[in-house]
Design a protein around this motif. Sequence first.
Motif, mmCIF file in Angstrom:
data_model
loop_
_atom_site.group_PDB
_atom_site.id
_atom_site.type_symbol
_atom_site.label_atom_id
_atom_site.label_comp_id
_atom_site.label_asym_id
_atom_site.label_seq_id
_atom_site.Cartn_x
_atom_site.Cartn_y
_atom_site.Cartn_z
ATOM 1 N N LEU A 1 -0.535 7.533 -5.062
ATOM 2 C CA LEU A 1 -0.232 7.001 -6.393
ATOM 3 C C LEU A 1 -0.275 8.169 -7.372
ATOM 4 O O LEU A 1 -1.236 8.939 -7.380
ATOM 5 N N ASN B 1 0.826 -1.195 0.000
ATOM 6 C CA ASN B 1 0.000 0.000 0.000
ATOM 7 C C ASN B 1 0.865 1.252 0.000
ATOM 8 O O ASN B 1 1.926 1.303 0.617
ATOM 9 N N ASN B 2 0.364 2.286 -0.685
ATOM 10 C CA ASN B 2 1.076 3.552 -0.754
ATOM 11 C C ASN B 2 0.177 4.669 -0.254
ATOM 12 O O ASN B 2 -1.047 4.599 -0.347
ATOM 13 N N ASP B 3 0.802 5.736 0.277
ATOM 14 C CA ASP B 3 0.033 6.921 0.622
ATOM 15 C C ASP B 3 -0.518 7.560 -0.646
ATOM 16 O O ASP B 3 -1.672 7.962 -0.704
ATOM 17 N N ALA C 1 -4.152 2.915 -2.597
ATOM 18 C CA ALA C 1 -3.564 4.189 -2.178
ATOM 19 C C ALA C 1 -4.580 5.021 -1.401
ATOM 20 O O ALA C 1 -5.784 4.749 -1.416
ATOM 21 N N GLN D 1 7.462 12.082 -2.601
ATOM 22 C CA GLN D 1 8.341 11.097 -1.969
ATOM 23 C C GLN D 1 9.369 11.787 -1.077
ATOM 24 O O GLN D 1 9.570 11.409 0.087
ATOM 25 N N ASN E 1 8.957 3.687 -5.515
ATOM 26 C CA ASN E 1 8.222 2.552 -6.061
ATOM 27 C C ASN E 1 7.626 2.992 -7.396
ATOM 28 O O ASN E 1 6.929 4.008 -7.460
ATOM 29 N N TYR E 2 7.898 2.261 -8.476
ATOM 30 C CA TYR E 2 7.436 2.723 -9.789
ATOM 31 C C TYR E 2 7.134 1.560 -10.721
ATOM 32 O O TYR E 2 7.630 0.446 -10.548
ATOM 33 N N LYS F 1 4.752 8.016 1.193
ATOM 34 C CA LYS F 1 5.058 6.736 0.554
ATOM 35 C C LYS F 1 4.370 6.744 -0.807
ATOM 36 O O LYS F 1 3.144 6.764 -0.880
ATOM 37 N N VAL F 2 5.158 6.740 -1.891
ATOM 38 C CA VAL F 2 4.634 7.057 -3.219
ATOM 39 C C VAL F 2 4.896 5.937 -4.223
ATOM 40 O O VAL F 2 5.938 5.279 -4.182
ATOM 41 N N CYS F 3 3.953 5.759 -5.154
ATOM 42 C CA CYS F 3 4.143 4.910 -6.322
ATOM 43 C C CYS F 3 3.865 5.750 -7.563
ATOM 44 O O CYS F 3 2.911 6.537 -7.577
ATOM 45 N N GLU G 1 -3.166 -0.487 -8.015
ATOM 46 C CA GLU G 1 -2.409 0.522 -7.272
ATOM 47 C C GLU G 1 -3.312 1.667 -6.818
ATOM 48 O O GLU G 1 -3.123 2.229 -5.740
#
Length: 317
Positions: free
Chosen positions: A6, A2-4, A129, A49, A80-81, A54-56, A125
């Motif tokens: 996206l 999980n990301n904060d 998020a 980021q 994260n990408y 926390k980023v994708c 994703e």
Amino acid sequence: MNNDILVVGSFVQDLIWETKTLPKSGQTVIGSLRSGPGGKGSNQAIAAQRAGAKVCFIGAVGNDSYCKNARTFYEAEGLNYHLIENSESPTGTAAILVDEKGENQIVVDLGANENLCSSELIDKEVTSASILICQFESNLSATAKSLQTAQKSKVTTILNPAPMRSGINLDLLKYVDIIVPNENEFTDLTKQLGINKPTCDLLEYPKNIMNKIRQEIGVCVLIITLGARGSLLCTKDFYKKINVFEGIKAIDTVGAGDAFVGGLGAGIIHFNGDISKATDFASATAGISVTRKGTASAMPYMNEIKSVLKKYGYTKN
């Protein structure tokens, strides 16, 4: 994972020419060239980021050296990408002219960004998020679908309507919670929507008029960035002008809007949805970014942003 946040959007390789003055029509000027990673989506992801979220990032690139540059940069950043490679189109590029005052002119070749498609990967994703950030610098259908998926999943959506392009179906605004245009984009957006607005300076708009415009756009939060003049925040409950931080000496304004948007996303995470505090955080992020050259490379880190906020009397709580 999980990301904060996206970010679904663009990566382009920035080709930046620095010159004393921007050329007039038909004029040739002498300058110097530098290059680095850019693109609105990518810049916003890096900004968020570095600002502690926390980023994708998801974007599309060509099968070329610029794609390799992007991967190398993201690995170094710990981002994260997912980069979707397209052998039929080159990685996007941007020609950027910057004068000694930090003002700029930009032309973008979207390249592979136009081929970014909706996919199960993006849907997965998005739904994992807390916030989705999009722009108009990649495939518009994929952008609209991402925003729609986010809204259905109760994910907060932020749209930076840049660049404003012909052929945009603005029905996608019904999936947007927070919109962040600059002054020119705000003018273009209201014109395309047929919204009547005063002819006076934006900073002179009455609260009730700006709130009416926000409602006609169809978003919960409207934030207009005004460069050196700060920004305007309008919600149902309040209307606020955010001043720029004193003592900021701009040397390169390219990417300042992206720094603001990425900082806004991170600020919403840090301040548990308090949009006023998040906008102050975004303003500090953008303010620091213009004091250094580059786009993605100019994005400040969390400790730098906290230091500026503390200096000017802001606290995290």
